[in-house]
Design a protein around this motif. Structure first.
Motif, PDB file in Angstrom:
ATOM      1  N   ILE A 136       7.419   6.008  -7.365  1.00  0.00           N
ATOM      2  CA  ILE A 136       9.256   5.312  -7.334  1.00  0.00           C
ATOM      3  C   ILE A 136       9.748   6.464  -6.062  1.00  0.00           C
ATOM      4  O   ILE A 136      10.408   6.168  -5.079  1.00  0.00           O
ATOM      5  N   ARG A 137       9.035   8.255  -6.317  1.00  0.00           N
ATOM      6  CA  ARG A 137       9.540   9.012  -5.454  1.00  0.00           C
ATOM      7  C   ARG A 137       8.836   8.404  -3.655  1.00  0.00           C
ATOM      8  O   ARG A 137       9.120   8.575  -2.542  1.00  0.00           O
ATOM      9  N   SER A 138       7.648   8.276  -3.887  1.00  0.00           N
ATOM     10  CA  SER A 138       7.119   7.761  -2.623  1.00  0.00           C
ATOM     11  C   SER A 138       7.482   6.308  -2.080  1.00  0.00           C
ATOM     12  O   SER A 138       8.266   5.936  -0.676  1.00  0.00           O
ATOM     13  N   LEU A 139       8.123   5.943  -2.791  1.00  0.00           N
ATOM     14  CA  LEU A 139       8.757   4.110  -2.526  1.00  0.00           C
ATOM     15  C   LEU A 139       9.807   4.193  -2.062  1.00  0.00           C
ATOM     16  O   LEU A 139      10.435   4.466  -0.581  1.00  0.00           O
ATOM     17  N   ALA A 140      10.721   5.603  -2.506  1.00  0.00           N
ATOM     18  CA  ALA A 140      11.943   5.824  -1.987  1.00  0.00           C
ATOM     19  C   ALA A 140      11.791   6.860  -0.299  1.00  0.00           C
ATOM     20  O   ALA A 140      12.720   6.387  -0.032  1.00  0.00           O
ATOM     21  N   ALA A 184       0.798  -1.093   0.060  1.00  0.00           N
ATOM     22  CA  ALA A 184       0.338   0.191  -0.292  1.00  0.00           C
ATOM     23  C   ALA A 184       0.728   1.606  -0.166  1.00  0.00           C
ATOM     24  O   ALA A 184       1.936   1.666   1.134  1.00  0.00           O
ATOM     25  N   GLN A 185       0.474   2.005  -0.871  1.00  0.00           N
ATOM     26  CA  GLN A 185       1.824   3.499  -0.841  1.00  0.00           C
ATOM     27  C   GLN A 185       1.396   4.447  -1.159  1.00  0.00           C
ATOM     28  O   GLN A 185      -0.657   4.234  -2.075  1.00  0.00           O
ATOM     29  N   VAL A 186       0.995   5.568  -0.324  1.00  0.00           N
ATOM     30  CA  VAL A 186      -0.329   7.202  -0.623  1.00  0.00           C
ATOM     31  C   VAL A 186       0.792   7.557  -1.620  1.00  0.00           C
ATOM     32  O   VAL A 186       2.211   7.828  -0.680  1.00  0.00           O
ATOM     33  N   PRO A 187      -0.072   8.254  -2.343  1.00  0.00           N
ATOM     34  CA  PRO A 187       0.749   9.362  -3.202  1.00  0.00           C
ATOM     35  C   PRO A 187       1.513  10.564  -3.073  1.00  0.00           C
ATOM     36  O   PRO A 187       1.082  10.611  -1.593  1.00  0.00           O
ATOM     37  N   GLY A 196      15.478   8.917   6.177  1.00  0.00           N
ATOM     38  CA  GLY A 196      14.826   9.854   5.240  1.00  0.00           C
ATOM     39  C   GLY A 196      15.820   8.700   4.130  1.00  0.00           C
ATOM     40  O   GLY A 196      16.778   8.355   4.201  1.00  0.00           O
ATOM     41  N   ALA A 197      14.774   9.497   2.892  1.00  0.00           N
ATOM     42  CA  ALA A 197      15.976   9.683   1.846  1.00  0.00           C
ATOM     43  C   ALA A 197      14.795  10.224   0.463  1.00  0.00           C
ATOM     44  O   ALA A 197      13.601  10.235   1.178  1.00  0.00           O
ATOM     45  N   TYR A 198      15.431  10.471  -0.523  1.00  0.00           N
ATOM     46  CA  TYR A 198      15.364  10.438  -1.411  1.00  0.00           C
ATOM     47  C   TYR A 198      15.847  10.407  -2.800  1.00  0.00           C
ATOM     48  O   TYR A 198      16.563  10.291  -2.931  1.00  0.00           O
TER      49      TYR A 198
END
Length: 310
Positions: free
Chosen positions: A183-187, A120-123, A197-199
């Motif tokens: 992919i940004r949310s995944l990172a 599950a991923q929050v945009p 933290g990451a980006y």
């Protein structure tokens, strides 16, 4: 009386390798100008900071863009750890800088395992999704944040192919994912799970469905051909309108049956009845090989038009 589109009637799919620093719409407009095309649309946005495969549909091919929007995607991305940004990529201000000198490839790999499969991923607030008619990224740039529902996506594979130590270590990762994956949310989620933290510092899309970057053309190559003013040379770069849906069954209709199908009527065809089942979406051709559109097999075994080529 409605406005008529100016330009040539061009039909087909251009597989563009979008360069860094230009929006998907910007790339689309440049390609459309070179082709002198009356109608064009892209399938699946890439941020200006991302590069890679951007299928551009011209003319009647725009009727089938949904199939490409629904396709799996493949990315190569570089994730930088120990620092977070507002947008999840390098295009916005830093909001946290913890550092991660003790991070190792083994620790990252252990966390990657948690993000394979159904998740599950929050945009991101910096996505192109809409909230009450407004793009989220436009709201984000105004400092506005709204609640976003988590969405189910699939990470088919998540492979680390490189790791570099440092105060802000980086991992090079290959991702194969379903539609709707950010992919940004995944990172960001991986960085959060690691507690540092990451980006995303780099992002390249290598494939959209059956379209691979090895078959794409760069903007520079496209503009070089366009400078010759030979539109025929450009047209040779286009893939057929059904190139993005080759996985669908192909049904061929004789002229009399094709006539009624193109009039919007469901038709009976032995091939569809024999090779398909209720609910199947299929490609439909005339016996001479010309593409007629997409149809759906009905409960009574008939073939009903879904999207027709004019």
């Amino acid at each position: 009386m409605g406005r008529r589109n100016k330009g040539r009637q061009v039909n087909g799919i251009l597989l563009l390798n979008k360069p860094l620093g230009i929006s998907s719409n910007g790339a689309l407009q440049r390609a459309r100008h070179l082709f002198l095309a009356a109608k064009a649309g892209h399938t699946g946005s890439l941020d200006p900071l991302a590069t890679g495969v951007l299928p551009i549909c011209f003319g009647e091919a725009t009727k089938f863009t949904q199939f490409l929007l629904d396709a799996d995607k493949k990315y190569n991305t570089t994730i930088r750890f120990g620092v977070s940004t507002a947008s999840g990529d390098s295009g916005s201000e830093v909001v946290s800088e913890l550092g991660a000198e003790d991070l190792t490839a083994k620790k990252v790999e252990a966390v990657l395992a948690e993000f394979r499969g159904n998740i599950a991923q929050v945009p991101s607030m910096y996505s192109a999704l809409k909230h009450e008619g407004q793009r989220l990224y436009k709201l984000a740039r105004q400092g506005i944040s709204v609640d976003r529902k988590a969405r189910d996506v699939i990470i088919y594979s998540l492979e680390m192919i490189g790791f570099r130590f440092g105060e802000f270590p980086e991992a090079d990762i290959k991702v194969h994912c379903s539609k709707g994956t950010y992919i940004r949310s995944l990172a960001e989620d991986i960085g959060s799970r690691l507690g540092c933290g990451a980006y995303v510092s780099k992002l390249h899309r290598g494939a959209v469905g059956q379209f691979d970057e090895k078959d794409s053309i760069t903007m520079g190559e496209l503009e070089s051909i366009g400078e010759s003013r030979l539109t025929a040379s450009l047209d040779c770069l286009l893939k057929p309108m059904d190139a993005g849906i080759q996985h669908l069954i192909a049904i061929y209709l004789p002229e009399d049956v094709a006539f009624y199908f193109c009039q919007g009527q469901a038709v009976m065809t032995t091939q569809a009845y024999r090779e398909g089942k209720e609910g199947d979406i299929v490609r439909v051709f005339h016996l001479d090989g010309s593409f007629l559109g997409v149809g759906e097999i009905t409960i009574d075994g008939k073939l009903a038009p879904k999207r027709l080529v004019i």
